[in-house]
Design an enzyme around this catalytic site. Structure first.
Site, PDB file in Angstrom:
ATOM      1  N   ILE A  17       0.753  -1.109   0.067  1.00 13.70           N
ATOM      2  CA  ILE A  17       0.420   0.234   0.084  1.00 13.70           C
ATOM      3  C   ILE A  17       0.752   1.554   0.263  1.00 13.70           C
ATOM      4  CG2 ILE A  17      -1.299   1.155   0.724  1.00 13.70           C
ATOM      5  CD1 ILE A  17      -2.436  -1.721   2.395  1.00 13.70           C
ATOM      6  N   GLY A  20       6.193   4.628   4.684  1.00 14.04           N
ATOM      7  CA  GLY A  20       6.542   5.799   5.430  1.00 14.04           C
ATOM      8  C   GLY A  20       8.040   5.739   5.783  1.00 14.04           C
ATOM      9  N   ASP A 149       1.166  12.230  16.095  1.00 13.76           N
ATOM     10  CA  ASP A 149       1.328  12.732  14.592  1.00 13.76           C
ATOM     11  C   ASP A 149      -0.481  12.780  13.490  1.00 13.76           C
ATOM     12  OD1 ASP A 149       3.258  12.084  12.225  1.00 13.76           O
ATOM     13  OD2 ASP A 149       2.605  10.577  12.154  1.00 13.76           O
TER      14      ASP A 149
END
Length: 692
Positions: A17, A20, A149
């Site tokens: 997908i 990060g 975050d």
């Protein structure tokens, strides 16, 4: 993509997908169900866990994350550790429900900014989820989960409009300081609170509130609260610079929503909201939109000054006298006048807050101005920088509106200033006109919000003071119309520098056109501030709701009124001649001019002049009474005419006045009444264009 097509703990990794700074996310399948699995390497686990091998604590934190159950938060359903040397060592895997949707960043990239209603719908769902996280474990010092975050990438939006917050709780186990070299900080940097930048370990839930402010700002504007080129510059601005007000980016943002955002973006946590419910309450401030029918019939508003005996005598004969404008700085110096207007229920009061004068250092020479509660008390003058902080703006507005209510104003007037203030020093990096305009627009919105919350039954007019010359530019005029028409006020008071008999027909044309268009498209009354009687009658004949003027004085606004410290001594009076559509200056001790005009035009037969000698007629008080009598009578006559007949009648009066001036060659030179030719030209053009 090292896990792709592998089966680990019965999960088949079928699709990559995204990735990060501290791991990757895969789509996986198990027993016919789809999941999303976040994989992060042990190297990114907090040092204290790695050092002491405290896997039990990691497990405890993950179990807390798995216990979360809320419709706006993604559900963690499983976890496992995958340890194979060829894959780089130990990896922690968090299994969550698979969400078929797009994240907020993708939607912003694809569709641009949200309208306010849609943005707030999503934002309130985010708030609800964040509130749940913050209160997950009760009220102890270690209560709840601070996300740390939040960003558009971590907010998933499904096709039905519901949202899911992801990546919550990771701050408990992930060492973000170990991944700065990967570039992840560049993604989260714009959403970090000032305290998070300075000391990321010692923050509380209010850090998330700051981030929420950034997200809402971006949803409504497509951009961030700060302009920057590189990350260090951004971080410094987050710590030290006030956010650029979102309305500068997108003018359609509601004032109270802008204030919500600015409060969320305060530098100090104590200045932000203390709990999510307070944010909800602020967002939900709304007022039922109602389609009001406003009175647009012609009216004259008398600007008062030292008129106690005049008003006393006039209302004795005309108790139903209508509208007055009372300058707030006269409160303690014209107490008798104040008493008359406050005790006569037939008089409708508009209070001029006199804020325009506080932008010039000469205000300190006027005691009444210094006594105003909103006047600077430290030898400052009002400037955009002085009122830069939105909390100071709100306090300023509160003091102004409260003072107007205290003075029994029937219609409130927002504080306003002259946007083309020439006493401001221009620099290569500043645009004072834009700054003044931006400030006054903000004050209008603040005033409307304050009226709505404190005095909902009071009408409120937006005060505007501009340079008439600026209206010649079509783009500028359109911008002003777009801006002012967006305000949810009940009318407008427009002052323009300088509108008088010397003004050129081009400027007059665009000035009148602007006023007419503003009233036409808002269907709310527009009042022309401080124009002379001749132009005022033309304005209301053209369809404007009204104009303000003194009794043959205060016939125009010009900036030098507030910049000049000297008061000119007046050796004469101005007497209104309806036949000339103008007031004429008459020397008190040598009224020859008056007598010569009277020989040609005849003497006035109003109740204040009839049967009196020249000496009595030109006395200061009588000229004022005469002016009021003639003006009120003329406006009554205009009201009685059909709408299409009013301009025809006015143009006929201009022609007649020209003929009368021509008969008075011994008194007036032709250039002294050239203004009538200008008036005739542009009023004829306006009449043809609008078919009034």
């Amino acid at each position: 993509m090292a896990f792709l097509n592998k089966i680990i703990s019965d999960y088949k990794f079928i699709e990559f997908i995204n990735e990060g700074g501290f791991g990757a996310v895969y789509k996986a399948e198990k027993n016919g169900h789809l999941y999303a699995i976040k994989v992060f390497r042990e190297a990114y686990v907090l040092r204290e866990f790695r050092k002491h091998g405290d896997n039990s604590r990691i497990k405890r934190e993950i179990e807390i994350m798995k216990s979360v159950s809320h419709p706006s938060i993604v559900k963690y359903v499983d976890d496992f550790v995958y340890d194979e040397k060829e894959e780089g060592g130990k990896n922690y895997c968090l299994v969550m429900e698979f969400i078929n949707g797009k994240n907020l960043r993708q939607l912003l990239n694809e569709n641009g900014k949200f309208n306010e209603e849609s943005a707030l719908d999503i934002f309130c769902k985010i708030l609800d989820g964040v509130n749940y996280l913050h209160n997950l474990r009760g009220d102890g010092d270690d209560a709840g989960i601070i996300h740390r975050d939040l960003k558009p990438e971590n907010i998933l939006i499904m096709s039905d409009g519901e949202i899911k917050i992801v990546d919550f709780g990771l701050s408990k186990i992930i060492d973000f300081t170990s991944i700065t070299s990967t570039g992840e900080v560049f993604g989260t940097g714009p959403y970090m609170s000032p305290e998070q930048i300075m000391d990321s370990k010692h923050i509380d839930k209010r850090s998330d509130y700051y981030t929420l402010g950034v997200i809402l700002y971006e949803m409504l504007t497509e951009v961030l609260p700060y302009d920057f080129q590189v990350l260090p510059e951004l971080l410094e601005k987050i710590k030290n610079d006030p956010a650029i007000p979102p309305r500068r980016r997108e003018s359609q943002i509601s004032n109270h929503i802008e204030n919500v955002i600015l409060k969320l973006l305060e530098k100090n946590p104590y200045q932000r909201y203390s709990k999510v419910q307070d944010i909800f309450d602020s967002i939900k401030i709304s007022f039922e939109p109602t389609k009001k029918k406003y009175d647009l019939s012609p009216k004259f508003i008398l600007r008062l000054y030292d008129d106690k005996s005049v008003l006393e005598q006039y209302t004795g004969k005309h108790p139903d006298f209508g509208f007055v404008e009372f300058p707030a700085n006269l409160e303690n110096h014209q107490k008798g006048l104040k008493k008359i207007i406050q005790e006569n229920s037939n008089i409708k009061i508009i209070v001029d807050p006199a804020t325009i004068r506080l932008a010039y250092d000469t205000y300190t020479d006027t005691k009444g101005l210094c006594e105003l509660p909103y006047a600077p008390q430290d030898y400052s003058v009002i400037t955009p920088n002085y009122l830069r902080d939105y909390k100071k703006q709100q306090e300023y507005v509160k003091q102004v509106i409260d003072k107007e209510v205290e003075l029994q104003a029937n219609t409130l007037l927002t504080p306003f200033h002259y946007t083309h203030n020439s006493s401001v020093v221009y620099t290569p990096t500043s645009n004072p006109i834009a700054e003044w305009f931006d400030l006054d627009c903000k004050l209008i919105k603040e005033s409307i919000d304050y009226r709505n919350s404190k005095y909902p039954s009071k009408a409120i007019y937006a005060g505007v003071c501009i340079k008439a010359d600026s209206l010649k530019d079509e783009g500028n005029r359109r911008h002003l119309l777009n801006t002012f028409s967006s305000f949810d006020c009940d009318g407008f008071m427009i002052y323009a520098d300088c509108i008088d008999n010397e003004t050129g027909e081009i400027i007059l044309y665009h000035y009148f056109k602007f006023l007419h268009d503003l009233q036409r498209w808002t269907e709310r009354p527009v009042l022309a501030g401080r124009v002379n009687i001749g132009l005022g009658l033309g304005l209301i004949s053209f369809g404007l709701a009204g104009f303000t003027s003194g009794t043959a004085r205060f016939e125009s606004f010009y900036e030098d009124l507030y910049k000049d410290r000297k008061d000119a001594y007046n050796m004469g009076v101005k007497y209104y001649f309806p036949e000339l559509l103008s007031t004429v200056y008459i020397k008190r001790k040598e009224p020859i001019r008056f007598e010569e005009i009277a020989k040609v035009l005849g003497t006035c037969n109003c109740i204040f002049c009839k049967g009196k000698s020249t000496v009595e007629i030109i006395k200061d008080q009588n000229t004022k009474l005469h002016f009021l009598e003639c003006t009120i009578q003329e406006i009554g006559e205009i009201k009685n005419l059909g709408v299409k007949d009013r301009m025809v009648s006015y143009l006929s009066r201009i022609k007649k006045a020209q003929e009368n001036y021509a008969k008075l060659k011994m008194v007036f030179k032709p250039e002294e009444y050239m203004f009538l030719s200008k008036w005739k030209k542009f009023f004829t053009k306006l009449n043809e264009e609008y078919n009034v």
